[in-house]
Design a protein around this motif. Structure first.
Motif, PDB file in Angstrom:
ATOM      1  N   ALA A  34       0.827  -1.207   0.000  1.00 32.63           N
ATOM      2  CA  ALA A  34       0.000   0.000   0.000  1.00 32.63           C
ATOM      3  C   ALA A  34       0.858   1.252   0.000  1.00 32.63           C
ATOM      4  CB  ALA A  34      -0.942  -0.009   1.202  1.00 32.63           C
ATOM      5  N   VAL A  35       1.925   1.240   0.821  1.00 32.16           N
ATOM      6  CA  VAL A  35       2.819   2.400   0.879  1.00 32.16           C
ATOM      7  C   VAL A  35       3.485   2.629  -0.470  1.00 32.16           C
ATOM      8  CG1 VAL A  35       4.935   3.300   1.916  1.00 32.16           C
ATOM      9  CG2 VAL A  35       3.213   2.216   3.359  1.00 32.16           C
ATOM     10  N   GLU A  36       3.926   1.551  -1.123  1.00 27.96           N
ATOM     11  CA  GLU A  36       4.543   1.687  -2.441  1.00 27.96           C
ATOM     12  C   GLU A  36       3.546   2.226  -3.470  1.00 27.96           C
ATOM     13  OE1 GLU A  36       6.131  -2.090  -3.430  1.00 27.96           O
ATOM     14  OE2 GLU A  36       7.812  -1.972  -2.010  1.00 27.96           O
ATOM     15  N   ALA A  37       2.295   1.736  -3.364  1.00 36.10           N
ATOM     16  CA  ALA A  37       1.273   2.224  -4.298  1.00 36.10           C
ATOM     17  C   ALA A  37       0.997   3.705  -4.079  1.00 36.10           C
ATOM     18  CB  ALA A  37      -0.012   1.411  -4.126  1.00 36.10           C
ATOM     19  N   ILE A  38       0.934   4.127  -2.795  1.00 41.41           N
ATOM     20  CA  ILE A  38       0.713   5.540  -2.495  1.00 41.41           C
ATOM     21  C   ILE A  38       1.875   6.381  -3.010  1.00 41.41           C
ATOM     22  CG2 ILE A  38       0.468   7.215  -0.630  1.00 41.41           C
ATOM     23  CD1 ILE A  38      -0.931   5.027   0.974  1.00 41.41           C
ATOM     24  N   ARG A  39       3.081   5.891  -2.793  1.00 40.00           N
ATOM     25  CA  ARG A  39       4.274   6.626  -3.247  1.00 40.00           C
ATOM     26  C   ARG A  39       4.258   6.780  -4.767  1.00 40.00           C
ATOM     27  NH1 ARG A  39       8.982   4.790  -5.317  1.00 40.00           N
ATOM     28  NH2 ARG A  39      10.817   6.171  -5.165  1.00 40.00           N
ATOM     29  N   ASP A  40       3.985   5.682  -5.478  1.00 41.11           N
ATOM     30  CA  ASP A  40       3.945   5.758  -6.938  1.00 41.11           C
ATOM     31  C   ASP A  40       2.847   6.710  -7.406  1.00 41.11           C
ATOM     32  OD1 ASP A  40       5.998   3.938  -7.000  1.00 41.11           O
ATOM     33  OD2 ASP A  40       4.702   2.199  -7.333  1.00 41.11           O
ATOM     34  N   ASN A  41       1.698   6.680  -6.718  1.00 44.20           N
ATOM     35  CA  ASN A  41       0.602   7.563  -7.106  1.00 44.20           C
ATOM     36  C   ASN A  41       0.952   9.021  -6.860  1.00 44.20           C
ATOM     37  OD1 ASN A  41      -2.068   7.936  -8.106  1.00 44.20           O
ATOM     38  ND2 ASN A  41      -2.757   8.339  -6.019  1.00 44.20           N
ATOM     39  N   LEU A  42       1.639   9.304  -5.749  1.00 47.51           N
ATOM     40  CA  LEU A  42       2.047  10.674  -5.463  1.00 47.51           C
ATOM     41  C   LEU A  42       3.064  11.174  -6.497  1.00 47.51           C
ATOM     42  CD1 LEU A  42       2.387  10.636  -1.561  1.00 47.51           C
ATOM     43  CD2 LEU A  42       0.613  11.742  -2.930  1.00 47.51           C
ATOM     44  N   ILE A  43       3.998  10.294  -6.874  1.00 44.94           N
ATOM     45  CA  ILE A  43       4.965  10.669  -7.908  1.00 44.94           C
ATOM     46  C   ILE A  43       4.250  10.934  -9.229  1.00 44.94           C
ATOM     47  CG2 ILE A  43       6.907   9.831  -9.285  1.00 44.94           C
ATOM     48  CD1 ILE A  43       7.866   8.313  -6.832  1.00 44.94           C
ATOM     49  N   TYR A  44       3.265  10.091  -9.552  1.00 44.22           N
ATOM     50  CA  TYR A  44       2.495  10.278 -10.780  1.00 44.22           C
ATOM     51  C   TYR A  44       1.739  11.605 -10.756  1.00 44.22           C
ATOM     52  CZ  TYR A  44      -1.347   9.607 -14.085  1.00 44.22           C
ATOM     53  OH  TYR A  44      -2.262   9.771 -15.092  1.00 44.22           O
ATOM     54  N   LEU A  45       1.093  11.904  -9.610  1.00 47.58           N
ATOM     55  CA  LEU A  45       0.362  13.164  -9.491  1.00 47.58           C
ATOM     56  C   LEU A  45       1.307  14.362  -9.568  1.00 47.58           C
ATOM     57  CD1 LEU A  45      -2.203  12.264  -6.673  1.00 47.58           C
ATOM     58  CD2 LEU A  45      -2.633  12.462  -9.124  1.00 47.58           C
ATOM     59  N   LYS A  46       2.495  14.214  -8.973  1.00 47.54           N
ATOM     60  CA  LYS A  46       3.471  15.301  -9.029  1.00 47.54           C
ATOM     61  C   LYS A  46       3.912  15.552 -10.468  1.00 47.54           C
ATOM     62  CE  LYS A  46       8.059  16.657  -7.377  1.00 47.54           C
ATOM     63  NZ  LYS A  46       9.244  16.247  -6.586  1.00 47.54           N
ATOM     64  N   ASN A  47       4.167  14.481 -11.202  1.00 45.43           N
ATOM     65  CA  ASN A  47       4.566  14.638 -12.604  1.00 45.43           C
ATOM     66  C   ASN A  47       3.445  15.255 -13.438  1.00 45.43           C
ATOM     67  OD1 ASN A  47       7.062  13.486 -12.038  1.00 45.43           O
ATOM     68  ND2 ASN A  47       6.396  11.427 -12.564  1.00 45.43           N
ATOM     69  N   ARG A  48       2.200  14.827 -13.164  1.00 42.88           N
ATOM     70  CA  ARG A  48       1.075  15.405 -13.885  1.00 42.88           C
ATOM     71  C   ARG A  48       0.928  16.890 -13.568  1.00 42.88           C
ATOM     72  NH1 ARG A  48      -3.140  12.591 -15.959  1.00 42.88           N
ATOM     73  NH2 ARG A  48      -3.738  14.704 -16.597  1.00 42.88           N
ATOM     74  N   GLU A  49       1.135  17.239 -12.290  1.00 39.04           N
ATOM     75  CA  GLU A  49       1.038  18.645 -11.901  1.00 39.04           C
ATOM     76  C   GLU A  49       2.107  19.477 -12.588  1.00 39.04           C
ATOM     77  OE1 GLU A  49       1.861  22.280  -9.801  1.00 39.04           O
ATOM     78  OE2 GLU A  49       3.168  20.525  -9.751  1.00 39.04           O
ATOM     79  N   GLU A  50       3.329  18.924 -12.705  1.00 40.71           N
ATOM     80  CA  GLU A  50       4.396  19.635 -13.393  1.00 40.71           C
ATOM     81  C   GLU A  50       4.070  19.814 -14.874  1.00 40.71           C
ATOM     82  OE1 GLU A  50       7.894  17.384 -12.640  1.00 40.71           O
ATOM     83  OE2 GLU A  50       8.148  18.116 -10.581  1.00 40.71           O
ATOM     84  N   GLU A  51       3.514  18.765 -15.490  1.00 38.61           N
ATOM     85  CA  GLU A  51       3.146  18.865 -16.896  1.00 38.61           C
ATOM     86  C   GLU A  51       2.044  19.907 -17.100  1.00 38.61           C
ATOM     87  OE1 GLU A  51       2.015  14.994 -18.084  1.00 38.61           O
ATOM     88  OE2 GLU A  51       4.038  14.149 -17.966  1.00 38.61           O
ATOM     89  N   MET A  52       1.047  19.879 -16.223  1.00 42.26           N
ATOM     90  CA  MET A  52      -0.056  20.842 -16.349  1.00 42.26           C
ATOM     91  C   MET A  52       0.433  22.271 -16.098  1.00 42.26           C
ATOM     92  SD  MET A  52      -3.139  18.727 -14.497  1.00 42.26           S
ATOM     93  CE  MET A  52      -4.307  20.046 -14.779  1.00 42.26           C
TER      94      MET A  52
END
Length: 221
Positions: free
Chosen positions: A160-178
């Motif tokens: 679960a922690v790994e999934a949360i971490r990956d999701n946060l990294i994904y959201l961070k990358n999406r935020e940077e792209e946006m």
């Protein structure tokens, strides 16, 4: 001097409670019922990042027991770039599984087979959609690694922690792209506004020059 700590008393650790709650939410799977019109398509989409396992099971829900044959449906699953990941026709149940290769909205569309429907009625299907840690077979992991009880729960928490971490990294990358797209758009709008203002000023100056020249020719000024 050593200091004794009583672990059995006091309030629970908020971080542990959060991880346990998150694990339950990630592992919890619920079947979604979709009502498909007699003529038309019903779709379900989910935004998923790359390299995530997706498992799904769907079947037509029988609404009566009068011996009628259940309606058959067709299904098509596509990736964000339009790649066909699963397609099945004239079925009452089915499954699909894949690992995402790109980030974005994955869409599963269902429609009724008009050649096999009765009376043009609506059809209900049950769809169980699992992604990421929820799609992992923990029973197989427990048997293979010979773990159980607390150790298995800790392994789930780790996942679960790994999934949360990956999701946060994904959201961070999406935020940077946006943010980059927003900044680029704002810069283009600013330059377009400046260009429009410059054109308006030039046109106004030309109009004044033309009118002044015209009036001078007519000896009005």
């Amino acid at each position: 001097m050593a200091k004794n700590t009583n672990l059995s008393s006091g309030t629970p650790n908020p971080l542990l409670l959060f991880l346990c709650f998150t694990t339950l939410m990630l592992l919890r799977t619920e079947a979604v019922w979709l009502t498909i019109p007699s003529k038309g398509t019903k779709c379900m989409s989910e935004e998923i990042q790359a390299h995530v396992v997706v498992l799904a099971d769907y079947y037509v829900v029988a609404e009566d027991s009068k011996g009628h044959q259940p309606q058959t449906v067709s299904v098509k699953v596509t990736s964000p770039y339009g790649n066909n990941l699963h397609q099945n026709e004239n079925v009452t149940h089915g499954q699909f599984a894949f690992t995402t290769s790109e980030s974005g909205n994955y869409v599963a569309c269902f429609w009724v087979d008009t050649k096999h429907q009765e009376g043009g009625v609506e059809t209900t299907i049950s769809l169980e959609w699992k992604t990421g840690i929820a799609a992992k077979d923990w029973d197989s992991v427990a048997r293979k690694e010979k773990i159980e009880g607390v150790e298995l729960e800790l392994r789930k928490l780790e996942g679960a922690v790994e999934a949360i971490r990956d999701n946060l990294i994904y959201l961070k990358n999406r935020e940077e792209e946006m943010r980059e797209v927003s900044e680029t758009t704002n810069a283009r709008v600013a330059w377009f506004s400046i260009l429009s203002l410059g054109i308006c000023i030039c046109v106004s100056v030309l109009q004044l020059w033309y009118l002044k020249r015209f009036f001078r020719k007519k000896k009005l000024i």
